[in-house]
Each structure stands twice: as C-alpha cells, then as structure tokens.
Write a protein that holds these residues in place. Structure first.
Motif, PDB file in Angstrom:
ATOM      1  N   GLU A  97      -4.625   6.800  -1.511  1.00 42.62           N
ATOM      2  CA  GLU A  97      -3.007   5.457  -0.906  1.00 42.62           C
ATOM      3  C   GLU A  97      -4.331   4.062  -2.307  1.00 42.62           C
ATOM      4  O   GLU A  97      -4.844   4.551  -3.265  1.00 42.62           O
ATOM      5  CB  GLU A  97      -4.218   4.149  -0.392  1.00 42.62           C
ATOM      6  CG  GLU A  97      -3.940   5.618   1.298  1.00 42.62           C
ATOM      7  CD  GLU A  97      -4.707   4.983   2.338  1.00 42.62           C
ATOM      8  OE1 GLU A  97      -5.243   3.697   2.225  1.00 42.62           O
ATOM      9  OE2 GLU A  97      -3.771   5.124   3.731  1.00 42.62           O
ATOM     10  N   LYS A 123       0.657  -1.692  -0.411  1.00 43.35           N
ATOM     11  CA  LYS A 123      -0.201   0.022   0.188  1.00 43.35           C
ATOM     12  C   LYS A 123       1.008   1.384  -0.577  1.00 43.35           C
ATOM     13  O   LYS A 123       1.744   1.878   0.776  1.00 43.35           O
ATOM     14  CB  LYS A 123      -0.758   0.280   0.909  1.00 43.35           C
ATOM     15  CG  LYS A 123      -1.590   1.074   1.480  1.00 43.35           C
ATOM     16  CD  LYS A 123      -2.961   0.845   2.699  1.00 43.35           C
ATOM     17  CE  LYS A 123      -3.595   0.189   2.555  1.00 43.35           C
ATOM     18  NZ  LYS A 123      -4.862   0.213   3.320  1.00 43.35           N
ATOM     19  N   THR A 142      -5.291  13.033   0.748  1.00 45.61           N
ATOM     20  CA  THR A 142      -4.245  11.797   0.735  1.00 45.61           C
ATOM     21  C   THR A 142      -5.231  11.067  -0.147  1.00 45.61           C
ATOM     22  O   THR A 142      -6.075   9.931  -0.456  1.00 45.61           O
ATOM     23  CB  THR A 142      -4.686  11.105   2.636  1.00 45.61           C
ATOM     24  OG1 THR A 142      -3.881  12.399   2.966  1.00 45.61           O
ATOM     25  CG2 THR A 142      -3.439   9.843   2.709  1.00 45.61           C
ATOM     26  N   ASN A 148      -3.158   0.311  -3.872  1.00 48.62           N
ATOM     27  CA  ASN A 148      -2.185  -0.760  -3.545  1.00 48.62           C
ATOM     28  C   ASN A 148      -1.545  -0.925  -4.853  1.00 48.62           C
ATOM     29  O   ASN A 148      -1.157  -0.398  -5.949  1.00 48.62           O
ATOM     30  CB  ASN A 148      -3.500  -1.815  -3.230  1.00 48.62           C
ATOM     31  CG  ASN A 148      -4.216  -2.078  -1.821  1.00 48.62           C
ATOM     32  OD1 ASN A 148      -3.588  -1.421  -0.881  1.00 48.62           O
ATOM     33  ND2 ASN A 148      -5.035  -2.496  -1.748  1.00 48.62           N
ATOM     34  N   GLN A 187       0.650   5.534  -0.207  1.00 46.73           N
ATOM     35  CA  GLN A 187       0.386   6.618   0.320  1.00 46.73           C
ATOM     36  C   GLN A 187       0.808   7.835   0.031  1.00 46.73           C
ATOM     37  O   GLN A 187       1.845   8.188   0.034  1.00 46.73           O
ATOM     38  CB  GLN A 187      -0.225   6.232   1.938  1.00 46.73           C
ATOM     39  CG  GLN A 187      -1.059   7.974   2.849  1.00 46.73           C
ATOM     40  CD  GLN A 187      -0.503   7.484   4.003  1.00 46.73           C
ATOM     41  OE1 GLN A 187       0.019   7.521   3.955  1.00 46.73           O
ATOM     42  NE2 GLN A 187      -2.327   7.392   4.256  1.00 46.73           N
TER      43      GLN A 187
END
Length: 181
Positions: free
Chosen positions: A36, A20, A34, A38, A22
C-alpha cells in the motif's frame, strides 16, 4: 475506486487529495503479497478567459476567469499571439493592429507548483471599406434617379444617410436616389 489487472496501469485523478493505492501480486501458486502506498495529488488551478470578437486597432478587454481551486496563484503568463505578453492577473486592454485570428494563451502557476494553461483563438475583424458606385452620373435632372451601390457582404449592415441623418428604410447595400420636381 477503480481497479486494473495490468502490470503498469495508468490513472488520472480528477481532483486533488490524499489517495491510498494498493498493489496485490499473486503468483501462479496463489501466493500473494500486498503493498500500500499513499499518493498525494496536488490541486491545480483551472485557467480560463473570455474575449469578444474585436476590430483591428481597437483595444479589447480579455477577461481572466481562472478558478484558483483554493490555491494561491503566484504567476500569470499571457501570450497574446502577436509577440506581446503580460504577467499580470488581469492585463490591460489589448489592441491588435492587423485583422486575423490570434492564438491567445494563458498559463496560471499555483504556489504548490502546479500549473494549468489554455489557448483560445481570438478573431480580430477588419473595418469595412465603404466604396460606393453609381449606375448613372451623380448629376441628373428633376424626376430622374440614380442607384447607389455598396459592395454586398452578409457580415455587414447598411444605413444610407442624407446630410448626417439616416434615411428611413435605406438599410440595404443599394439605394435609389431620386430628385423630385
């Protein structure tokens, strides 16, 4: 994990897996956003092989010791550096007609689409050429001698023979033949 404050960071993953990442963006007014995401990093095989120093014209076994890392290897691509190739996991013994250094390359292709390759130098040595000289005629009288000499090479070992039998301690590039009588 690692962090970076650059706009377009670069990171190398050392192993496969799900990671992950960020991204935090901060304005000059200290407002933040923010994101995120994968990232899936597929495992790769780790190619490897061993090959001994060989003499020209003698077939040698080049041993594939690739680590599959739990993957199914679906393809092999060997290039022996002499215009010869193979697509088998463990190729048949391979011979080189000429002495010299050859760049041997192995590429492994995994079922997940990832590949790895390695190139190594394989040294093919030439056979020594035995040339003997004498410091006197080879026909001589009892009590006389003649010194036989072969060219000196630090990479060679020497063994003088008499009618197919090794002469004790005659292991240098010079040998003094003496006729007793």
């Amino acid at each position: 994990g690692t962090t970076s404050e650059t706009q377009n960071p670069f990171h190398t993953y050392t192993s496969g897996g799900n990671f992950k990442i960020q991204l935090i963006i901060t304005t000059t007014g200290n407002d933040k956003d923010t994101l995120e995401q994968n990232v899936i990093v597929k495992s790769s095989p780790k190619t490897g092989f061993t090959a001994p120093v060989v003499c020209q014209g003698v077939a040698t076994i080049i041993t594939n010791n690739t680590l599959s890392n739990g993957l199914t290897i679906t393809g092999w691509d060997w290039n022996f550096g002499d215009s010869q190739t193979s697509t088998t996991q463990q190729p048949s013994p391979h011979g080189y007609l000429n002495a010299g250094d050859y760049l041997v390359k192995l590429k492994a292709i995994a079922g997940n689409g990832c590949t790895d390759s390695i190139t190594k130098t394989l040294t093919v040595a030439s056979y020594p050429i035995a040339a003997v000289t004498a410091n006197a005629p080879l026909s001589y009288c009892a009590g006389d001698s003649v010194t036989l000499s072969a060219g000196s090479n630090p990479n060679y070992t020497y063994q003088w023979m008499l009618e197919g039998t090794a002469i004790t301690d005659a292991i240098f590039n010079n040998y003094k033949a003496r006729q007793t009588g």
